[in-house]
Enzyme design. Structure first.
Site, PDB file in Angstrom:
ATOM      1  N   CYS A   1       0.831  -1.234  -0.032  1.00 36.77           N
ATOM      2  CA  CYS A   1      -0.119   0.042   0.093  1.00 36.77           C
ATOM      3  C   CYS A   1       0.892   1.375  -0.045  1.00 36.77           C
ATOM      4  O   CYS A   1       2.105   1.202   0.597  1.00 36.77           O
ATOM      5  CB  CYS A   1      -0.833   0.176   1.193  1.00 36.77           C
ATOM      6  SG  CYS A   1      -1.843  -1.185   1.340  1.00 36.77           S
TER       7      CYS A   1
ATOM      8  N   GLY B   1       0.505  -0.385  -4.713  1.00 33.14           N
ATOM      9  CA  GLY B   1      -1.116  -0.972  -4.584  1.00 33.14           C
ATOM     10  C   GLY B   1      -2.013  -0.617  -5.404  1.00 33.14           C
ATOM     11  O   GLY B   1      -2.102   0.779  -5.857  1.00 33.14           O
TER      12      GLY B   1
ATOM     13  N   ASN C   1      -0.155   1.763   5.764  1.00 29.07           N
ATOM     14  CA  ASN C   1       0.703   0.980   5.014  1.00 29.07           C
ATOM     15  C   ASN C   1       1.303  -0.247   5.947  1.00 29.07           C
ATOM     16  O   ASN C   1       2.028   0.295   6.946  1.00 29.07           O
ATOM     17  CB  ASN C   1       1.586   1.573   4.272  1.00 29.07           C
ATOM     18  CG  ASN C   1       2.898   0.955   3.602  1.00 29.07           C
ATOM     19  OD1 ASN C   1       3.953   1.367   3.298  1.00 29.07           O
ATOM     20  ND2 ASN C   1       2.383  -0.327   3.106  1.00 29.07           N
ATOM     21  N   GLY C   2       1.125  -1.319   5.774  1.00 31.40           N
ATOM     22  CA  GLY C   2       1.841  -2.325   6.477  1.00 31.40           C
ATOM     23  C   GLY C   2       0.984  -3.419   6.994  1.00 31.40           C
ATOM     24  O   GLY C   2      -0.374  -3.659   6.376  1.00 31.40           O
TER      25      GLY C   2
ATOM     26  N   ASP D   1      14.540  -9.733  -9.882  1.00 31.73           N
ATOM     27  CA  ASP D   1      14.718  -9.189  -8.732  1.00 31.73           C
ATOM     28  C   ASP D   1      14.629 -10.367  -7.629  1.00 31.73           C
ATOM     29  O   ASP D   1      15.080 -10.525  -6.691  1.00 31.73           O
ATOM     30  CB  ASP D   1      13.708  -7.842  -8.576  1.00 31.73           C
ATOM     31  CG  ASP D   1      12.313  -8.453  -8.765  1.00 31.73           C
ATOM     32  OD1 ASP D   1      11.536  -9.029  -7.840  1.00 31.73           O
ATOM     33  OD2 ASP D   1      11.688  -8.069 -10.007  1.00 31.73           O
TER      34      ASP D   1
ATOM     35  N   CYS E   1       5.960 -13.103   4.412  1.00 35.29           N
ATOM     36  CA  CYS E   1       6.157 -11.986   5.206  1.00 35.29           C
ATOM     37  C   CYS E   1       4.724 -11.734   6.026  1.00 35.29           C
ATOM     38  O   CYS E   1       3.699 -11.795   5.370  1.00 35.29           O
ATOM     39  CB  CYS E   1       6.475 -10.847   4.237  1.00 35.29           C
ATOM     40  SG  CYS E   1       6.215  -9.203   4.965  1.00 35.29           S
TER      41      CYS E   1
ATOM     42  N   CYS F   1      14.956  -5.759   8.496  1.00 29.87           N
ATOM     43  CA  CYS F   1      13.972  -6.803   8.741  1.00 29.87           C
ATOM     44  C   CYS F   1      14.568  -7.812   7.402  1.00 29.87           C
ATOM     45  O   CYS F   1      14.520  -7.143   6.403  1.00 29.87           O
ATOM     46  CB  CYS F   1      12.831  -6.647   8.480  1.00 29.87           C
ATOM     47  SG  CYS F   1      11.583  -8.338   8.488  1.00 29.87           S
TER      48      CYS F   1
HETATM   49  S1  SF4 Z   1      12.230  -8.209   4.517  1.00 26.36           S
HETATM   50 FE1  SF4 Z   1      10.725  -8.360   6.371  1.00 26.36          FE
HETATM   51  S2  SF4 Z   1       9.148  -6.852   6.063  1.00 26.36           S
HETATM   52 FE2  SF4 Z   1      10.319  -7.241   4.279  1.00 26.36          FE
HETATM   53  S3  SF4 Z   1       9.439  -8.198   2.744  1.00 26.36           S
HETATM   54 FE3  SF4 Z   1      10.742  -9.717   4.051  1.00 26.36          FE
HETATM   55  S4  SF4 Z   1       9.753 -10.294   5.738  1.00 26.36           S
HETATM   56 FE4  SF4 Z   1       8.503  -8.576   4.976  1.00 26.36          FE
END
Ligand code: SF4
Length: 478
Positions: free
Chosen positions: A23, A50, A124-125, A365, A401, A452
């Site tokens: 998003c 999005g 967003n998230g 990618d 994710c 992350c």
């Molecule tokens: S790095 Fe973390 S936040 Fe990003 S897509 Fe991968 S699991 Fe999701």
């Protein structure tokens, strides 16, 4: 709340190749400006994040008006609709569904009306304790099935106190990824989760302020970049300017996948341009996985910067071997079975005269399910390539994710169960090389402990403690 004509676009890509974005959000507080048009162009710049629905909320000081519908920003809004959305502040949203189905009721901004006034919110998230949070609401108090609707209702629940106080108390209890913009009739608010998983930036207009998911959206509306909104920070924006307060200590863990695929190449994250990071990733990929070949081609568009870097580093010429139809992603026309069977050709077509007789390096990618790459390898061979070497500018995506990207379940992820050699064989490629996690991390110039990387490692920075997670968590409870 206004509803459009309910048209629903159909995704024409039967291969379902890409990770789906999470998003885009945009907010503006600017008396004297045409805030709905600024929001429209901000969302237009964030369309890649999005494409299922789009919406704008606006207020002139006494009443919030929301217009939203299914479809792309340019399909939802036109000049006459924007002309009815007048005010001094606005927020906007373009959605890919990560909690709740892709239906009109789940489009954003969400709106909650109470005796104390209205509150509209864009998110967003993805939250990971939505079911837990929803238990705080009276049964039947929300219509939609999104984590965003739950947040909106909780923020609006106590109209006896300033909303920033309610937010400062509520947000530490909210787990997961959230870059939020919301508004009441007079004031714009923004907040980012303590890990800062998704981006959120603050910009300055001559007569106001802008908050957006990416710096590229600031550029497009003529706002200058001020700074990133800090993880764990809450902003209040009104005629007294921008006020900041911290609702939780920052524990930065920005999403590594934003660099690989999600963010626009002309966006800057943590002071580094996404395009230059992606080119550097391509150079690293060439050092880690060299091969004797005649031509480097990207899978357009997302493989392009890494392919440029690969070509630069390897000395192998760069070329355009696949032509992308950028407009095929969404259409109102449902494809017939015959068209569906054409699959990837709807989106990509090989340039036979470029690739015939060549040993190719194809840079992409990421690999999610592998269907697209398999189709590309086959297509390139049929078009006369003598060898096809696949190079991927992210490590194998082996874990789902929970923070706002809808890849697939672990069972659907090809790297969740197959080794690199097995994947190569399944794609029909002559060789396959993924960049290492260390190589990708180094290219971002950020330390590993500030990122992350869970979809590559399975180590989730925000623990998944509630097993009631997943896209349909609220629908399952009905
Ligand atoms: S790095 Fe973390 S936040 Fe990003 S897509 Fe991968 S699991 Fe999701």
């Amino acid at each position: 709340m206004l509803k459009g004509d309910g048209r629903l676009g159909h995704d024409l890509d039967p291969q379902d190749r890409a990770p789906k974005d999470a998003c885009g959000v945009f907010g503006v507080w600017a008396p004297g400006e045409d805030v709905s048009k600024l929001t429209y162009y901000g969302l237009y710049a964030l369309q890649h994040r999005g494409q299922e629905s789009a919406g704008i909320a606006v207020s002139e000081g006494s009443r919030i008006l929301v217009y939203k519908d299914m479809g792309l920003v340019a399909q939802v809004f036109d000049e006459s609709i924007l002309g009815t959305l007048r005010g001094h502040l606005a927020i906007g949203h373009c959605r890919y569904s990560t909690t709740g189905s892709s239906v009109w009721e789940n489009a954003q901004p969400t709106l909650s009306s109470t005796d104390g006034g209205g509150l509209a919110l864009a998110h967003n998230g993805n939250l990971i304790n939505t079911a837990h949070l929803a238990e705080r609401l009276a049964p039947g108090s929300i219509r939609a099935t999104t984590d965003t609707e739950v947040l909106t209702a909780l923020l609006a629940q106590d109209s006896s106190r300033p909303v920033e106080d309610v937010a400062a108390e509520l947000l530490p209890e909210v787990k997961g990824a959230y870059s939020l913009v919301w508004m009441n009739e007079t004031t714009l608010f923004a907040a980012r989760d303590p890990q800062g998983i998704r981006p959120l930036v603050l910009g300055r207009l001559e007569r106001g302020w802008v908050v957006a998911s990416e710096t590229a959206a600031l550029d497009i509306v003529g706002a200058s970049f001020i700074r990133e909104i800090e993880p764990g920070e809450l902003l209040t924006i009104d005629e007294r300017g921008v006020r900041s307060r911290r609702f939780a200590p920052a524990e930065p863990k920005g999403c590594l996948f934003e660099y690989v695929y999600l963010a626009r190449p002309d966006t800057t994250i943590a002071g580094r341009g996404v395009q230059s990071t992606r080119v550097e990733v391509g150079r690293v990929l060439a050092r880690e996985h060299p091969v004797d070949a005649d031509l480097v081609i990207p899978t357009p568009e997302s493989g392009t910067p890494a392919a440029i870097g690969y070509a630069e580093q390897s000395g192998i010429p760069y070329g355009q071997g696949l032509v992308k139809n950028s407009y095929v992603g969404r259409t109102f026309i449902q494809p017939s079975q015959t068209i569906r069977q054409l699959g990837i050709r709807l989106k990509l077509n090989p340039l036979r005269e470029v690739i015939e007789g060549k040993r190719l390096v194809v840079v992409d990618d990421s690999i999610v399910r592998g269907n697209t790459q398999r189709a590309i390898v086959k297509m390139l061979r049929e078009a006369g390539a003598t060898e096809v070497h696949v190079r991927i500018s992210s490590p194998p995506v082996a874990w789902p994710c929970f923070y706002g990207i809808d890849f697939a379940t672990r069972a659907e992820l090809i790297a969740g169960s197959l080794s690199v050699e097995q994947i190569r064989s399944s794609l029909g490629a002559d060789s396959l090389g993924y960049i290492s996690l260390e190589g990708l991390t180094r290219a971002t110039t950020l330390p590993a402990d500030r990122l992350c990387r869970a979809c590559f490692t399975g180590e989730y920075p925000i623990p998944i403690e509630d097993d009631r997670v997943g896209k349909f968590v609220l629908e399952a409870q009905r």
